[in-house]
Design a protein around this motif. Structure first.
Motif: not given
Ligand SMILES: [Cu+2]
Length: 293
Positions: A105, A235, A237, A239, A248-250, A276, A279
């Motif tokens: 990202k 970062t 991500v 999705w 999404e998870k980051t 979460t 996004s």
């Protein structure tokens, strides 16, 4: 309505107008508010130097929902081509989740610049999106801005590809069986664009459009790999579709030169996904006349 309420209404309307005005002005030239898109194309130089990878596996925790059978009686050709047509929103194999779009990202290259400040050339290869057995294949795909997408119909029936972006133009077109491939591109980065078929309501696909080449889609074994990443801190991500805008998870990932940063993700039903954030958060549409007209 009392007087105080009225004052607040007027104030908040004025603030909304201000916010809308600055949002429009700010977005005019950047062309995108999407990930890893910063920097100006004109001035940007390409990255040269050592690179590494980001790799990992995406798991599905808990019991995966069983695929649901799709009623194809509305189109006999679909039932004939694919008698056991089922939903493809959650494909879990041995606890691993397919069709997760994983991408950088944002982040900073060790040399000091943001990853989006480099120029990333458009790949010359064309990405395929086929309609086969009344499903989109692949179900989730990624392209770079201006990279060609070739849309084909391998079915004995007509499809109507219809994508619904937020920053790129909306588009839909019928494609009868035997019709030639349709070639399309997206000029703006946007993660992710939902695609539906106006003929077959169960048909869905998602296209991630990136300015950078730093994305991948998990295979049925849940694995992904993002190659050619300059050493730096990013970062990342993951999705996944579902609900209105997906979830999404980051994760923060460090990529060493000539090495690999690892980023495993897990999605799941119930509590695991409720934390979460969506996004593609939509701003509520203010009920005021457009400033652009
Ligand atoms: Cu269709």
């Amino acid at each position: 309505m009392n007087k105080q309420t009225k004052v607040w209404l007027v104030l908040s309307l004025a603030l909304s107008l201000l916010a809308l005005g600055s949002a429009c002005g700010g977005a005019k030239d950047s062309g995108t508010n999407a990930p890893a898109t910063g920097g100006s194309d004109a001035a940007a130089a390409p990255y040269s130097g050592a690179t590494g990878t980001i790799a990992g596996v995406v798991s599905f925790e808990g019991t995966a929902p069983a695929p649901k059978k799709i009623d194809t009686t509305a189109d006999a050709a679909c039932g004939k081509a694919n008698p056991n047509l089922t939903t493809d929103d959650t494909i879990v194999t041995d606890g691993k989740l397919a069709n997760v779009f994983v991408y950088i990202k944002e982040g900073t290259v060790d040399a000091g610049k943001k990853i989006g400040e480099y120029a990333w050339s458009t790949p010359s290869n064309t990405v395929q999106l086929d309609q086969r057995g009344c499903h989109y294949n692949p179900h989730v795909l990624g392209v770079q801005t201006n990279q060609k997408i070739s849309i084909t119909n391998s079915d004995q029936t007509q499809h109507n590809i219809h994508w619904i972006p937020k920053t790129n133009p909306e588009w839909n077109q019928s494609q009868p069986n035997g019709a030639p491939a349709i070639e399309k591109t997206f000029t703006r980065a946007e993660v992710l664009i939902p695609v539906k078929c106006n003929q077959h309501p169960w048909m869905k696909a998602y296209i991630g459009v990136m300015r950078t080449p730093f994305f991948d889609v998990t295979e049925t074994n849940g694995a992904y790999e993002i190659k050619g990443v300059p050493p730096g801190k990013y970062t990342v991500v993951a999705w996944r579709e579902g609900g209105t805008n997906g979830s999404e998870k980051t994760m923060e990932v460090t990529v060493p030169a000539n090495g690999s940063g690892k980023a495993d993700f897990a999605f799941g039903g119930g509590a695991a996904t409720s934390s979460t954030k969506p996004s593609l958060t939509m701003m509520p549409a203010p009920e005021i006349p457009s400033l652009h007209k």
